[in-house]
Design an enzyme around this catalytic site. Structure first.
Site, PDB file in Angstrom:
ATOM      1  N   LEU A 193      -6.354   8.864  -1.284  1.00  0.00           N
ATOM      2  CA  LEU A 193      -6.321   8.784  -2.750  1.00  0.00           C
ATOM      3  C   LEU A 193      -4.946   9.184  -3.281  1.00  0.00           C
ATOM      4  O   LEU A 193      -4.798  10.133  -4.049  1.00  0.00           O
ATOM      5  CB  LEU A 193      -7.443   9.618  -3.394  1.00  0.00           C
ATOM      6  CG  LEU A 193      -8.866   9.152  -3.112  1.00  0.00           C
ATOM      7  CD1 LEU A 193      -9.886  10.039  -3.817  1.00  0.00           C
ATOM      8  CD2 LEU A 193      -9.072   7.685  -3.506  1.00  0.00           C
TER       9      LEU A 193
ATOM     10  N   THR B 249       2.062  -7.233   6.919  1.00  0.00           N
ATOM     11  CA  THR B 249       2.649  -8.099   5.891  1.00  0.00           C
ATOM     12  C   THR B 249       3.631  -9.115   6.483  1.00  0.00           C
ATOM     13  O   THR B 249       4.202  -8.881   7.555  1.00  0.00           O
ATOM     14  CB  THR B 249       3.396  -7.216   4.864  1.00  0.00           C
ATOM     15  OG1 THR B 249       4.239  -8.023   4.056  1.00  0.00           O
ATOM     16  CG2 THR B 249       4.283  -6.175   5.551  1.00  0.00           C
ATOM     17  N   ASP B 250       3.834 -10.211   5.759  1.00  0.00           N
ATOM     18  CA  ASP B 250       4.844 -11.194   6.183  1.00  0.00           C
ATOM     19  C   ASP B 250       6.267 -10.678   5.950  1.00  0.00           C
ATOM     20  O   ASP B 250       7.233 -11.262   6.446  1.00  0.00           O
ATOM     21  CB  ASP B 250       4.642 -12.540   5.459  1.00  0.00           C
ATOM     22  CG  ASP B 250       4.758 -12.447   3.938  1.00  0.00           C
ATOM     23  OD1 ASP B 250       4.877 -11.323   3.404  1.00  0.00           O
ATOM     24  OD2 ASP B 250       4.728 -13.509   3.285  1.00  0.00           O
ATOM     25  N   GLU B 251       6.393  -9.564   5.189  1.00  0.00           N
ATOM     26  CA  GLU B 251       7.739  -9.072   4.862  1.00  0.00           C
ATOM     27  C   GLU B 251       8.479  -8.566   6.096  1.00  0.00           C
ATOM     28  O   GLU B 251       9.698  -8.408   6.063  1.00  0.00           O
ATOM     29  CB  GLU B 251       7.662  -7.990   3.788  1.00  0.00           C
ATOM     30  CG  GLU B 251       6.988  -8.500   2.530  1.00  0.00           C
ATOM     31  CD  GLU B 251       7.197  -7.625   1.305  1.00  0.00           C
ATOM     32  OE1 GLU B 251       8.185  -6.892   1.251  1.00  0.00           O
ATOM     33  OE2 GLU B 251       6.341  -7.692   0.408  1.00  0.00           O
TER      34      GLU B 251
ATOM     35  N   TYR C  61      10.157  -0.415   2.956  1.00  0.00           N
ATOM     36  CA  TYR C  61       8.729  -0.735   3.118  1.00  0.00           C
ATOM     37  C   TYR C  61       8.514  -1.638   4.334  1.00  0.00           C
ATOM     38  O   TYR C  61       7.724  -1.314   5.232  1.00  0.00           O
ATOM     39  CB  TYR C  61       8.182  -1.415   1.851  1.00  0.00           C
ATOM     40  CG  TYR C  61       6.866  -2.135   2.067  1.00  0.00           C
ATOM     41  CD1 TYR C  61       5.704  -1.420   2.382  1.00  0.00           C
ATOM     42  CD2 TYR C  61       6.775  -3.528   1.972  1.00  0.00           C
ATOM     43  CE1 TYR C  61       4.489  -2.077   2.593  1.00  0.00           C
ATOM     44  CE2 TYR C  61       5.565  -4.185   2.184  1.00  0.00           C
ATOM     45  CZ  TYR C  61       4.425  -3.468   2.492  1.00  0.00           C
ATOM     46  OH  TYR C  61       3.230  -4.115   2.699  1.00  0.00           O
TER      47      TYR C  61
ATOM     48  N   LYS D 286       6.563  -0.991   7.955  1.00  0.00           N
ATOM     49  CA  LYS D 286       5.432  -1.808   8.428  1.00  0.00           C
ATOM     50  C   LYS D 286       5.784  -2.442   9.778  1.00  0.00           C
ATOM     51  O   LYS D 286       4.930  -2.543  10.671  1.00  0.00           O
ATOM     52  CB  LYS D 286       5.074  -2.905   7.407  1.00  0.00           C
ATOM     53  CG  LYS D 286       4.463  -2.405   6.119  1.00  0.00           C
ATOM     54  CD  LYS D 286       3.115  -1.712   6.292  1.00  0.00           C
ATOM     55  CE  LYS D 286       2.009  -2.654   6.697  1.00  0.00           C
ATOM     56  NZ  LYS D 286       0.682  -1.950   6.695  1.00  0.00           N
TER      57      LYS D 286
ATOM     58  N   ARG E  79      16.292  -6.628  -7.770  1.00  0.00           N
ATOM     59  CA  ARG E  79      15.987  -5.547  -6.823  1.00  0.00           C
ATOM     60  C   ARG E  79      17.035  -5.568  -5.715  1.00  0.00           C
ATOM     61  O   ARG E  79      17.350  -6.653  -5.198  1.00  0.00           O
ATOM     62  CB  ARG E  79      14.594  -5.837  -6.260  1.00  0.00           C
ATOM     63  CG  ARG E  79      14.173  -4.990  -5.110  1.00  0.00           C
ATOM     64  CD  ARG E  79      12.904  -5.567  -4.461  1.00  0.00           C
ATOM     65  NE  ARG E  79      11.697  -5.223  -5.154  1.00  0.00           N
ATOM     66  CZ  ARG E  79      10.520  -5.818  -4.941  1.00  0.00           C
ATOM     67  NH1 ARG E  79      10.421  -6.815  -4.092  1.00  0.00           N
ATOM     68  NH2 ARG E  79       9.447  -5.432  -5.588  1.00  0.00           N
TER      69      ARG E  79
HETATM   70  P1  NAD Z   1      -2.563  -0.260  -1.988  1.00  0.00           P
HETATM   71  O1  NAD Z   1      -1.298   0.488  -2.230  1.00  0.00           O
HETATM   72  O2  NAD Z   1      -3.273  -0.874  -3.142  1.00  0.00           O
HETATM   73  O3  NAD Z   1      -3.613   0.684  -1.242  1.00  0.00           O
HETATM   74  C1  NAD Z   1      -3.251   1.562  -0.209  1.00  0.00           C
HETATM   75  C2  NAD Z   1      -4.364   2.570  -0.025  1.00  0.00           C
HETATM   76  O4  NAD Z   1      -4.032   3.413   1.062  1.00  0.00           O
HETATM   77  C3  NAD Z   1      -4.578   3.474  -1.243  1.00  0.00           C
HETATM   78  O5  NAD Z   1      -5.949   3.565  -1.531  1.00  0.00           O
HETATM   79  C4  NAD Z   1      -4.023   4.819  -0.794  1.00  0.00           C
HETATM   80  O6  NAD Z   1      -4.671   5.920  -1.405  1.00  0.00           O
HETATM   81  C5  NAD Z   1      -4.276   4.766   0.701  1.00  0.00           C
HETATM   82  N1  NAD Z   1      -3.366   5.609   1.467  1.00  0.00           N
HETATM   83  C6  NAD Z   1      -2.014   5.725   1.337  1.00  0.00           C
HETATM   84  N2  NAD Z   1      -1.527   6.613   2.236  1.00  0.00           N
HETATM   85  C7  NAD Z   1      -2.597   7.065   2.966  1.00  0.00           C
HETATM   86  C8  NAD Z   1      -2.734   7.965   4.050  1.00  0.00           C
HETATM   87  N3  NAD Z   1      -1.676   8.612   4.557  1.00  0.00           N
HETATM   88  N4  NAD Z   1      -3.963   8.178   4.569  1.00  0.00           N
HETATM   89  C9  NAD Z   1      -5.044   7.548   4.040  1.00  0.00           C
HETATM   90  N5  NAD Z   1      -4.975   6.687   3.004  1.00  0.00           N
HETATM   91  C10 NAD Z   1      -3.762   6.440   2.475  1.00  0.00           C
HETATM   92  O7  NAD Z   1      -2.187  -1.363  -0.898  1.00  0.00           O
HETATM   93  P2  NAD Z   1      -2.775  -2.831  -0.682  1.00  0.00           P
HETATM   94  O8  NAD Z   1      -2.000  -3.787  -1.510  1.00  0.00           O
HETATM   95  O9  NAD Z   1      -4.254  -2.797  -0.782  1.00  0.00           O
HETATM   96  O10 NAD Z   1      -2.348  -3.075   0.836  1.00  0.00           O
HETATM   97  C11 NAD Z   1      -3.210  -2.708   1.914  1.00  0.00           C
HETATM   98  C12 NAD Z   1      -2.542  -3.057   3.215  1.00  0.00           C
HETATM   99  O11 NAD Z   1      -2.252  -4.456   3.259  1.00  0.00           O
HETATM  100  C13 NAD Z   1      -1.197  -2.351   3.411  1.00  0.00           C
HETATM  101  O12 NAD Z   1      -1.100  -1.961   4.758  1.00  0.00           O
HETATM  102  C14 NAD Z   1      -0.165  -3.406   3.086  1.00  0.00           C
HETATM  103  O13 NAD Z   1       1.007  -3.195   3.822  1.00  0.00           O
HETATM  104  C15 NAD Z   1      -0.886  -4.665   3.522  1.00  0.00           C
HETATM  105  N6  NAD Z   1      -0.501  -5.901   2.832  1.00  0.00           N
HETATM  106  C16 NAD Z   1      -0.503  -5.973   1.460  1.00  0.00           C
HETATM  107  C17 NAD Z   1      -0.177  -7.165   0.833  1.00  0.00           C
HETATM  108  C18 NAD Z   1      -0.206  -7.298  -0.668  1.00  0.00           C
HETATM  109  O14 NAD Z   1       0.173  -8.346  -1.198  1.00  0.00           O
HETATM  110  N7  NAD Z   1      -0.675  -6.312  -1.427  1.00  0.00           N
HETATM  111  C19 NAD Z   1       0.164  -8.286   1.588  1.00  0.00           C
HETATM  112  C20 NAD Z   1       0.146  -8.175   2.980  1.00  0.00           C
HETATM  113  C21 NAD Z   1      -0.198  -6.986   3.593  1.00  0.00           C
END
Ligand code: NAD
Length: 351
Positions: A34, A133-135, A158, A162, A290
């Site tokens: 959280l 992620t694709d990044e 970031y 990853k 950015r």
């Molecule tokens: P988000 O930031 O909305 O959610 C991340 C969650 O992880 C949050 O609920 C946070 O409280 C929790 N968290 C953070 N650090 C933590 C820790 N140390 N221990 C436990 N919980 C922790 O992220 P998202 O957009 O839902 O992304 C989820 C995953 O998908 C990530 O790994 C991200 O790299 C990957 N991803 C996201 C996207 C995108 O477009 N959003 C695309 C590809 C991959």
């Protein structure tokens, strides 16, 4: 009954995943720290549900993870937990290394020790799915798309964190035999996304009559995928993916950031016309780019289609309509999320 340990399940993608899995009758143990990005409101509909066990904690807390594994005996671990916002990683990379790299390592070690003690079908069927992620692949020119064998070339703190976590997952498969799966997905949009990300940010600012910040010339291209399609792809990979493999997930929907913003403006205009008759596009404001902003990402998700039969089902146009409507009809969710520290201010200018 199946039980899975989900990390980061109070975030955007993890939250959508948990809601879908519990609805399907899967028991979810949801470990989430959280942070500012985690929000239990997303999971309000599961309140009191016996198939959803929420635990506030850190993936880097190995003793806690070990206890949860011993207690709940999950058949899979899905790792969504991460620091996920590029702009924040520019202002403060250390938190990204702590959670995305050190935290993932602790989770992997706990998973490996647990998996080693499993026997028979339980050991055979166990999976560790790492959501990435694709990044990690860096930036593309005008042509081409990332495939699973594209060399990693992360450009932001970031994506570097990853990439490091992806390498650790790969190493745990090769070194210890842990049955891992890694997915590299393009930009997601949809309900329950923290309002610092482009789509919900622009909806909020468009409605409020504020300037709509577009970085640089707005010609940065991303491949957009509805979060529901990401969830269905993850389910497919978990059910049928080959251990040790990685799978790209994408939406076949490349759009320039400026065009995404204009699409949102037009949708908000039809639903909430401005009283002065001006169009929301007039609110667009080009701001300093950015630092290190990757120009173009594009995903070739052909492996997932060929091997596992997955294709996205929501078009960009349909998904954007639903998403804008969702944010317009959930002002309370947005308000409560923003009650935290984030105030839609600009982050990540680097200097
Ligand atoms: P988000 O930031 O909305 O959610 C991340 C969650 O992880 C949050 O609920 C946070 O409280 C929790 N968290 C953070 N650090 C933590 C820790 N140390 N221990 C436990 N919980 C922790 O992220 P998202 O957009 O839902 O992304 C989820 C995953 O998908 C990530 O790994 C991200 O790299 C990957 N991803 C996201 C996207 C995108 O477009 N959003 C695309 C590809 C991959």
């Amino acid at each position: 009954m199946r039980t899975w340990l989900v990390t980061g399940g109070a975030g955007f993608i993890g939250g959508n995943f948990v809601l879908a899995a519990v609805a399907e009758g899967i028991r979810i143990v949801n470990l989430d720290k959280l942070t500012y990005a985690g929000n239990l409101d997303t999971l309000a509909s599961l309140s009191g549900h016996s198939d959803h066990v929420f635990v506030q904690g850190d993936i880097g807390d190995r003793a806690l993870v070990q206890r949860l594994l011993r207690e709940h005996r999950p058949e899979a671990i899905l790792n969504f937990a991460a620091e996920s916002h590029v702009d924040r990683s520019i202002d403060g990379p250390a938190a990204f290394v702590q959670t995305n790299v050190v935290g993932t390592l602790a989770l992997l070690e706990a998973a490996r020790d647990y998996w080693r003690e499993l026997e028979g079908a339980a050991r055979e069927g166990f999976r560790f799915l790492h959501v990435s992620t694709d990044e990690v692949y860096g930036s593309l020119g005008e042509q081409g798309a990332f495939v699973e064998t594209t060399a990693y070339a992360p450009n932001s703190p970031y994506s570097a964190s990853k990439a490091a976590s992806d390498h650790l997952v790969r190493a745990f498969h090769h070194t210890y035999g842990l049955p891992t799966l890694t997915t590299n997905c393009s930009n997601n949009y949809g309900p329950f996304q923290f309002p610092e990300k482009l789509v919900p940010l622009i909806v909020q600012k468009a409605v409020a009559g504020e300037a709509l910040p577009v970085y640089g010339d707005g010609a940065h291209v991303r491949d957009w995928l509805h979060v529901g399609d990401h969830v269905s792809a993850l389910r497919r990979v978990l059910d049928a993916g080959r251990p040790g493999e990685t799978y790209n997930i994408g939406g076949n929907a490349e759009r320039r950031n400026l065009d995404v913003v204009k699409t949102i403006c037009a949708l908000v205009d039809t639903r909430r016309p401005r009283e002065d008759g001006l169009l929301r596009e007039s609110q667009i404001s080009f701001v300093r780019d950015r630092p290190g902003h990757d120009r173009r990402y594009a995903i070739d998700a052909g492996k997932l289609q060929r091997e596992l039969g997955w294709v996205p089902s929501v078009s960009f146009e349909r998904g954007m309509v639903d998403t804008v409507d969702w944010y317009l009809s959930h002002p309370e969710w947005v308000r409560r999320v923003l009650d935290g520290s984030y105030r839609m201010e600009r982050l990540g200018e680097g200097a």
